[in-house]
Design an enzyme around this catalytic site. Structure first.
Site, mmCIF file in Angstrom:
data_model
loop_
_atom_site.group_PDB
_atom_site.id
_atom_site.type_symbol
_atom_site.label_atom_id
_atom_site.label_comp_id
_atom_site.label_asym_id
_atom_site.label_seq_id
_atom_site.Cartn_x
_atom_site.Cartn_y
_atom_site.Cartn_z
ATOM 1 N N GLU A 1 -11.661 -29.977 -15.829
ATOM 2 C CA GLU A 1 -11.112 -28.178 -15.529
ATOM 3 C C GLU A 1 -12.909 -28.198 -14.710
ATOM 4 O OE1 GLU A 1 -10.322 -25.964 -18.525
ATOM 5 O OE2 GLU A 1 -8.800 -27.026 -19.367
ATOM 6 N N LYS B 1 -15.692 -25.980 -13.932
ATOM 7 C CA LYS B 1 -16.727 -25.345 -14.361
ATOM 8 C C LYS B 1 -16.903 -23.699 -14.120
ATOM 9 C CE LYS B 1 -20.986 -24.827 -18.335
ATOM 10 N NZ LYS B 1 -20.991 -23.536 -17.501
ATOM 11 N N ASP C 1 0.857 -1.328 0.094
ATOM 12 C CA ASP C 1 -0.395 0.298 0.001
ATOM 13 C C ASP C 1 1.055 0.973 -0.422
ATOM 14 O OD1 ASP C 1 -2.544 -1.838 2.324
ATOM 15 O OD2 ASP C 1 -2.481 -1.871 -0.508
#
Ligand code: 0XT
Length: 307
Positions: free
Chosen positions: A107, A109, A33
Protein backbone atom coordinates in the site's frame (compact mmCIF):
# COMPACT_ATOMS: atom_id res chain seq x y z
CA UNK A 1 -41.33 19.73 5.03
CA UNK A 2 -39.32 17.16 7.02
CA UNK A 3 -39.55 14.80 4.04
CA UNK A 4 -38.17 17.47 1.71
CA UNK A 5 -35.24 18.22 4.06
CA UNK A 6 -34.41 14.53 4.62
CA UNK A 7 -34.43 13.90 0.87
CA UNK A 8 -32.10 16.86 0.25
CA UNK A 9 -29.77 15.69 3.06
CA UNK A 10 -29.57 12.15 1.65
CA UNK A 11 -29.11 13.37 -1.94
CA UNK A 12 -26.28 15.76 -1.02
CA UNK A 13 -24.55 13.11 1.13
CA UNK A 14 -24.73 10.82 -1.90
CA UNK A 15 -23.33 13.52 -4.20
CA UNK A 16 -20.42 14.05 -1.73
CA UNK A 17 -19.72 10.31 -1.81
CA UNK A 18 -19.73 10.22 -5.62
CA UNK A 19 -17.49 13.29 -5.92
CA UNK A 20 -15.05 12.81 -3.01
CA UNK A 21 -14.87 9.03 -2.65
CA UNK A 22 -15.60 7.65 -6.12
CA UNK A 23 -14.19 10.69 -7.91
CA UNK A 24 -17.21 10.25 -10.23
CA UNK A 25 -19.72 13.10 -9.75
CA UNK A 26 -23.14 12.63 -11.36
CA UNK A 27 -24.33 16.25 -10.98
CA UNK A 28 -22.62 19.47 -12.08
CA UNK A 29 -21.09 21.61 -9.29
CA UNK A 30 -23.65 24.37 -9.92
CA UNK A 31 -26.58 22.07 -9.21
CA UNK A 32 -24.84 20.72 -6.09
CA UNK A 33 -24.23 24.27 -4.80
CA UNK A 34 -27.84 25.29 -5.51
CA UNK A 35 -29.20 22.29 -3.58
CA UNK A 36 -26.77 22.88 -0.71
CA UNK A 37 -27.81 26.52 -0.41
CA UNK A 38 -31.46 25.44 -0.44
CA UNK A 39 -30.80 22.92 2.35
CA UNK A 40 -28.88 25.47 4.46
CA UNK A 41 -31.85 27.83 4.07
CA UNK A 42 -34.42 25.15 4.98
CA UNK A 43 -32.40 23.97 8.02
CA UNK A 44 -32.13 27.57 9.20
CA UNK A 45 -35.93 27.88 9.01
CA UNK A 46 -36.44 24.41 10.55
CA UNK A 47 -33.47 23.79 12.92
CA UNK A 48 -35.28 20.80 14.42
CA UNK A 49 -34.48 18.85 11.22
CA UNK A 50 -30.75 19.75 11.16
CA UNK A 51 -28.89 16.62 12.28
CA UNK A 52 -25.25 15.64 12.86
CA UNK A 53 -25.41 13.65 9.64
CA UNK A 54 -26.65 16.54 7.51
CA UNK A 55 -24.21 17.49 4.74
CA UNK A 56 -24.42 21.09 5.95
CA UNK A 57 -22.08 20.15 8.84
CA UNK A 58 -19.30 20.02 6.23
CA UNK A 59 -18.94 23.82 6.41
CA UNK A 60 -17.81 23.59 10.05
CA UNK A 61 -19.45 24.52 13.34
CA UNK A 62 -18.48 26.62 16.36
CA UNK A 63 -14.88 27.39 17.24
CA UNK A 64 -13.69 25.00 19.97
CA UNK A 65 -12.08 26.22 23.20
CA UNK A 66 -9.63 23.34 23.13
CA UNK A 67 -9.29 19.68 22.22
CA UNK A 68 -10.38 16.99 24.67
CA UNK A 69 -8.22 13.90 24.92
CA UNK A 70 -9.16 10.50 23.50
CA UNK A 71 -7.73 7.20 24.78
CA UNK A 72 -7.50 4.80 21.83
CA UNK A 73 -9.21 1.42 22.34
CA UNK A 74 -6.06 -0.19 20.92
CA UNK A 75 -2.80 1.72 20.55
CA UNK A 76 -2.16 3.44 17.22
CA UNK A 77 1.22 1.86 16.59
CA UNK A 78 4.06 3.02 14.42
CA UNK A 79 5.61 0.88 11.70
CA UNK A 80 9.10 -0.58 11.62
CA UNK A 81 11.12 1.00 8.80
CA UNK A 82 13.04 -0.46 5.87
CA UNK A 83 15.43 1.74 3.91
CA UNK A 84 16.86 -0.64 1.34
CA UNK A 85 16.48 -4.02 -0.31
CA UNK A 86 18.47 -5.72 2.45
CA UNK A 87 16.01 -4.51 5.08
CA UNK A 88 13.11 -5.78 2.99
CA UNK A 89 14.66 -9.22 2.50
CA UNK A 90 15.45 -9.44 6.22
CA UNK A 91 11.77 -8.65 6.96
CA UNK A 92 10.67 -11.33 4.49
CA UNK A 93 13.08 -13.83 6.07
CA UNK A 94 11.70 -13.16 9.57
CA UNK A 95 8.14 -13.56 8.32
CA UNK A 96 8.89 -16.82 6.49
CA UNK A 97 10.73 -18.27 9.48
CA UNK A 98 7.62 -17.63 11.58
CA UNK A 99 4.73 -18.53 9.25
CA UNK A 100 6.24 -19.80 5.99
CA UNK A 101 5.65 -18.34 2.52
CA UNK A 102 3.04 -15.55 2.51
CA UNK A 103 1.24 -13.21 0.17
CA UNK A 104 1.97 -9.54 0.81
CA UNK A 105 -0.29 -6.51 0.42
CA UNK A 106 1.56 -3.39 -0.78
CA UNK A 107 0.00 0.00 0.00
CA UNK A 108 1.15 3.56 -0.66
CA UNK A 109 2.22 5.33 2.53
CA UNK A 110 0.38 8.65 2.38
CA UNK A 111 2.31 11.59 3.82
CA UNK A 112 -0.44 13.01 6.02
CA UNK A 113 -1.82 12.78 9.55
CA UNK A 114 -2.82 9.42 11.04
CA UNK A 115 -6.40 9.54 12.35
CA UNK A 116 -8.90 7.20 13.95
CA UNK A 117 -12.63 7.38 13.10
CA UNK A 118 -15.26 5.77 15.34
CA UNK A 119 -18.69 4.73 14.10
CA UNK A 120 -21.54 3.71 16.41
CA UNK A 121 -24.69 2.22 14.90
CA UNK A 122 -23.53 3.50 11.55
CA UNK A 123 -22.96 7.12 12.62
CA UNK A 124 -19.59 8.89 12.66
CA UNK A 125 -19.30 9.78 16.35
CA UNK A 126 -15.64 10.51 17.07
CA UNK A 127 -12.39 11.29 15.29
CA UNK A 128 -8.95 11.56 16.88
CA UNK A 129 -5.31 12.13 16.07
CA UNK A 130 -2.74 9.41 16.82
CA UNK A 131 -1.17 11.58 19.52
CA UNK A 132 1.42 9.51 21.42
CA UNK A 133 -0.14 6.28 20.17
CA UNK A 134 -2.17 5.72 23.34
CA UNK A 135 -3.92 9.09 23.71
CA UNK A 136 -4.81 11.50 20.91
CA UNK A 137 -6.77 14.74 20.47
CA UNK A 138 -10.49 14.75 19.75
CA UNK A 139 -10.72 16.47 16.35
CA UNK A 140 -14.19 15.17 15.45
CA UNK A 141 -15.59 18.56 14.41
CA UNK A 142 -12.68 19.19 12.06
CA UNK A 143 -12.90 15.70 10.55
CA UNK A 144 -16.66 16.16 9.99
CA UNK A 145 -15.73 18.77 7.39
CA UNK A 146 -13.76 16.25 5.28
CA UNK A 147 -16.27 15.37 2.55
CA UNK A 148 -14.64 11.99 1.86
CA UNK A 149 -15.52 10.87 5.41
CA UNK A 150 -19.04 9.36 5.49
CA UNK A 151 -21.18 10.95 8.25
CA UNK A 152 -23.28 7.79 8.32
CA UNK A 153 -22.70 4.43 6.66
CA UNK A 154 -25.08 2.05 4.93
CA UNK A 155 -25.52 -0.34 7.90
CA UNK A 156 -25.88 0.38 11.65
CA UNK A 157 -22.39 -1.03 12.33
CA UNK A 158 -20.09 -0.04 15.18
CA UNK A 159 -16.36 -0.13 14.51
CA UNK A 160 -13.24 2.00 14.33
CA UNK A 161 -11.40 2.71 11.08
CA UNK A 162 -7.94 4.24 10.76
CA UNK A 163 -6.27 6.04 7.94
CA UNK A 164 -4.32 9.04 6.82
CA UNK A 165 -5.89 12.49 6.37
CA UNK A 166 -3.99 14.49 3.76
CA UNK A 167 -4.00 17.63 1.65
CA UNK A 168 -3.91 17.07 -2.13
CA UNK A 169 -0.93 18.75 -3.82
CA UNK A 170 -3.21 21.12 -5.79
CA UNK A 171 -4.93 22.30 -2.59
CA UNK A 172 -1.52 22.79 -0.99
CA UNK A 173 -0.29 24.94 -3.88
CA UNK A 174 -3.50 27.05 -3.85
CA UNK A 175 -3.33 27.47 -0.06
CA UNK A 176 0.27 28.69 -0.15
CA UNK A 177 -0.50 31.06 -3.04
CA UNK A 178 -3.27 32.60 -0.90
CA UNK A 179 -0.97 32.79 2.13
CA UNK A 180 1.71 34.45 0.03
CA UNK A 181 -0.80 37.12 -1.09
CA UNK A 182 -1.74 37.69 2.54
CA UNK A 183 1.96 37.71 3.51
CA UNK A 184 1.38 34.81 5.90
CA UNK A 185 3.98 32.14 6.64
CA UNK A 186 3.89 29.36 4.04
CA UNK A 187 3.39 25.70 4.90
CA UNK A 188 6.53 23.65 4.21
CA UNK A 189 4.69 20.69 2.70
CA UNK A 190 1.19 19.17 2.39
CA UNK A 191 1.75 17.05 5.49
CA UNK A 192 2.34 20.07 7.72
CA UNK A 193 -0.59 21.86 6.06
CA UNK A 194 -2.92 18.92 6.73
CA UNK A 195 -1.75 18.54 10.34
CA UNK A 196 -1.96 22.30 10.86
CA UNK A 197 -5.50 22.38 9.41
CA UNK A 198 -6.80 19.54 11.59
CA UNK A 199 -5.13 20.64 14.81
CA UNK A 200 -6.54 24.13 14.95
CA UNK A 201 -9.76 24.97 16.76
CA UNK A 202 -11.93 26.51 14.05
CA UNK A 203 -13.77 23.84 11.99
CA UNK A 204 -14.68 26.47 9.38
CA UNK A 205 -10.95 26.84 8.68
CA UNK A 206 -10.55 23.06 8.35
CA UNK A 207 -13.52 23.04 5.97
CA UNK A 208 -11.78 25.56 3.72
CA UNK A 209 -8.65 23.42 3.35
CA UNK A 210 -10.03 20.76 0.96
CA UNK A 211 -8.58 17.88 2.94
CA UNK A 212 -9.17 14.26 2.03
CA UNK A 213 -8.43 10.87 3.55
CA UNK A 214 -7.46 7.27 2.71
CA UNK A 215 -8.59 4.59 5.18
CA UNK A 216 -6.43 1.49 5.58
CA UNK A 217 -7.61 -0.51 8.56
CA UNK A 218 -10.73 -1.48 10.43
CA UNK A 219 -10.46 -2.72 13.98
CA UNK A 220 -13.62 -4.76 14.54
CA UNK A 221 -13.33 -7.47 11.92
CA UNK A 222 -16.32 -9.40 13.28
CA UNK A 223 -18.50 -6.77 11.62
CA UNK A 224 -16.51 -7.08 8.42
CA UNK A 225 -15.61 -10.82 8.35
CA UNK A 226 -12.50 -10.34 6.23
CA UNK A 227 -9.79 -13.03 6.10
CA UNK A 228 -7.16 -10.80 4.49
CA UNK A 229 -6.13 -7.15 4.37
CA UNK A 230 -7.41 -7.19 0.78
CA UNK A 231 -10.88 -8.19 1.92
CA UNK A 232 -10.81 -5.66 4.77
CA UNK A 233 -10.07 -2.87 2.26
CA UNK A 234 -12.83 -4.15 -0.08
CA UNK A 235 -15.23 -4.07 2.90
CA UNK A 236 -14.21 -0.48 3.60
CA UNK A 237 -14.97 0.34 -0.06
CA UNK A 238 -18.39 -1.32 0.22
CA UNK A 239 -19.26 0.72 3.31
CA UNK A 240 -18.52 3.98 1.53
CA UNK A 241 -14.98 4.69 2.78
CA UNK A 242 -12.22 6.03 0.56
CA UNK A 243 -9.31 3.61 0.23
CA UNK A 244 -6.25 3.93 -1.95
CA UNK A 245 -6.67 2.21 -5.29
CA UNK A 246 -2.94 1.75 -6.02
CA UNK A 247 -2.71 -1.18 -3.60
CA UNK A 248 -1.39 -4.50 -4.98
CA UNK A 249 -0.88 -7.98 -3.59
CA UNK A 250 2.56 -9.49 -4.12
CA UNK A 251 3.44 -13.19 -4.18
CA UNK A 252 7.08 -12.65 -3.14
CA UNK A 253 9.44 -10.01 -1.78
CA UNK A 254 10.80 -9.70 -5.35
CA UNK A 255 7.35 -8.56 -6.50
CA UNK A 256 7.23 -6.15 -3.53
CA UNK A 257 10.55 -4.69 -4.69
CA UNK A 258 9.19 -4.31 -8.24
CA UNK A 259 6.18 -2.39 -6.83
CA UNK A 260 8.51 -0.16 -4.78
CA UNK A 261 10.73 0.50 -7.81
CA UNK A 262 7.67 1.51 -9.83
CA UNK A 263 6.41 4.04 -7.29
CA UNK A 264 9.87 5.38 -6.54
CA UNK A 265 9.81 6.92 -10.02
CA UNK A 266 6.04 7.37 -10.56
CA UNK A 267 5.04 8.97 -7.25
CA UNK A 268 5.41 12.46 -8.74
CA UNK A 269 2.38 11.63 -10.94
CA UNK A 270 0.13 11.24 -7.87
CA UNK A 271 -1.92 14.23 -6.75
CA UNK A 272 -0.86 13.61 -3.14
CA UNK A 273 2.49 13.09 -1.40
CA UNK A 274 3.65 9.64 -0.34
CA UNK A 275 6.74 9.05 1.81
CA UNK A 276 7.00 5.30 1.31
CA UNK A 277 5.32 1.98 0.77
CA UNK A 278 3.70 -0.13 3.50
CA UNK A 279 4.11 -3.89 3.09
CA UNK A 280 1.74 -6.12 5.08
CA UNK A 281 1.27 -9.84 5.35
CA UNK A 282 -2.11 -10.19 3.64
CA UNK A 283 -3.58 -13.14 5.58
CA UNK A 284 -5.08 -11.96 8.87
CA UNK A 285 -4.44 -15.29 10.63
CA UNK A 286 -0.76 -14.95 9.74
CA UNK A 287 -0.85 -11.40 11.12
CA UNK A 288 -2.30 -12.80 14.34
CA UNK A 289 0.47 -15.42 14.57
CA UNK A 290 3.19 -12.83 13.97
CA UNK A 291 1.76 -10.35 16.50
CA UNK A 292 3.44 -7.16 17.64
CA UNK A 293 6.65 -5.92 19.20
CA UNK A 294 6.16 -3.37 21.97
CA UNK A 295 5.60 -0.62 19.40
CA UNK A 296 5.05 -2.12 15.94
CA UNK A 297 3.33 -4.99 14.14
CA UNK A 298 5.72 -7.80 13.14
CA UNK A 299 3.57 -8.42 10.07
CA UNK A 300 4.13 -5.03 8.46
CA UNK A 301 7.01 -2.76 7.52
CA UNK A 302 7.26 0.69 5.98
CA UNK A 303 9.76 1.09 3.17
CA UNK A 304 10.78 4.78 3.27
CA UNK A 305 11.81 6.57 0.08
CA UNK A 306 15.24 8.22 0.31
CA UNK A 307 14.57 11.74 1.65
C1 0XT B 1 -1.20 -1.52 10.27
O1 0XT B 1 -0.67 -0.27 10.70
C2 0XT B 1 -0.49 0.69 9.77
N1 0XT B 1 -0.88 0.52 8.48
C3 0XT B 1 -0.67 1.51 7.58
N2 0XT B 1 -1.05 1.35 6.28
C4 0XT B 1 -0.86 2.35 5.40
N3 0XT B 1 -1.25 2.16 4.12
N4 0XT B 1 -0.29 3.52 5.74
C5 0XT B 1 0.11 3.73 7.01
N5 0XT B 1 0.68 4.90 7.34
C6 0XT B 1 -0.07 2.73 7.99
N6 0XT B 1 0.32 2.90 9.30
C7 0XT B 1 0.12 1.91 10.18
C8 0XT B 1 0.54 2.08 11.62
Amino acid sequence: MEEKIRTLQDKLNRYNYEYHVLDAPTVPDGEYDKMMNELIQLETEHPEFKTKTSPTVRVGGEILKGFTKVDHDTPMLSLGNAFNEGDLRAFDKRVQEAVGRVEYMCELKIDGLAVSLKYEDGLFVQGATRGNGTTGENITENLRTIKAIPLKIDEPLSFEVRGEAYMPKKSFQKLNEQRELREEALFQNPRNAAAGSLRQLDPKLAAARNLSIFLYSVNDLTNINAATQSEALEALDRHGFKTNKERRTAQSIDEVIEYIDYWTTHRTELDYDIDGIVIKVNDLDHQEELGFTVKSPRWAIAYKFPA
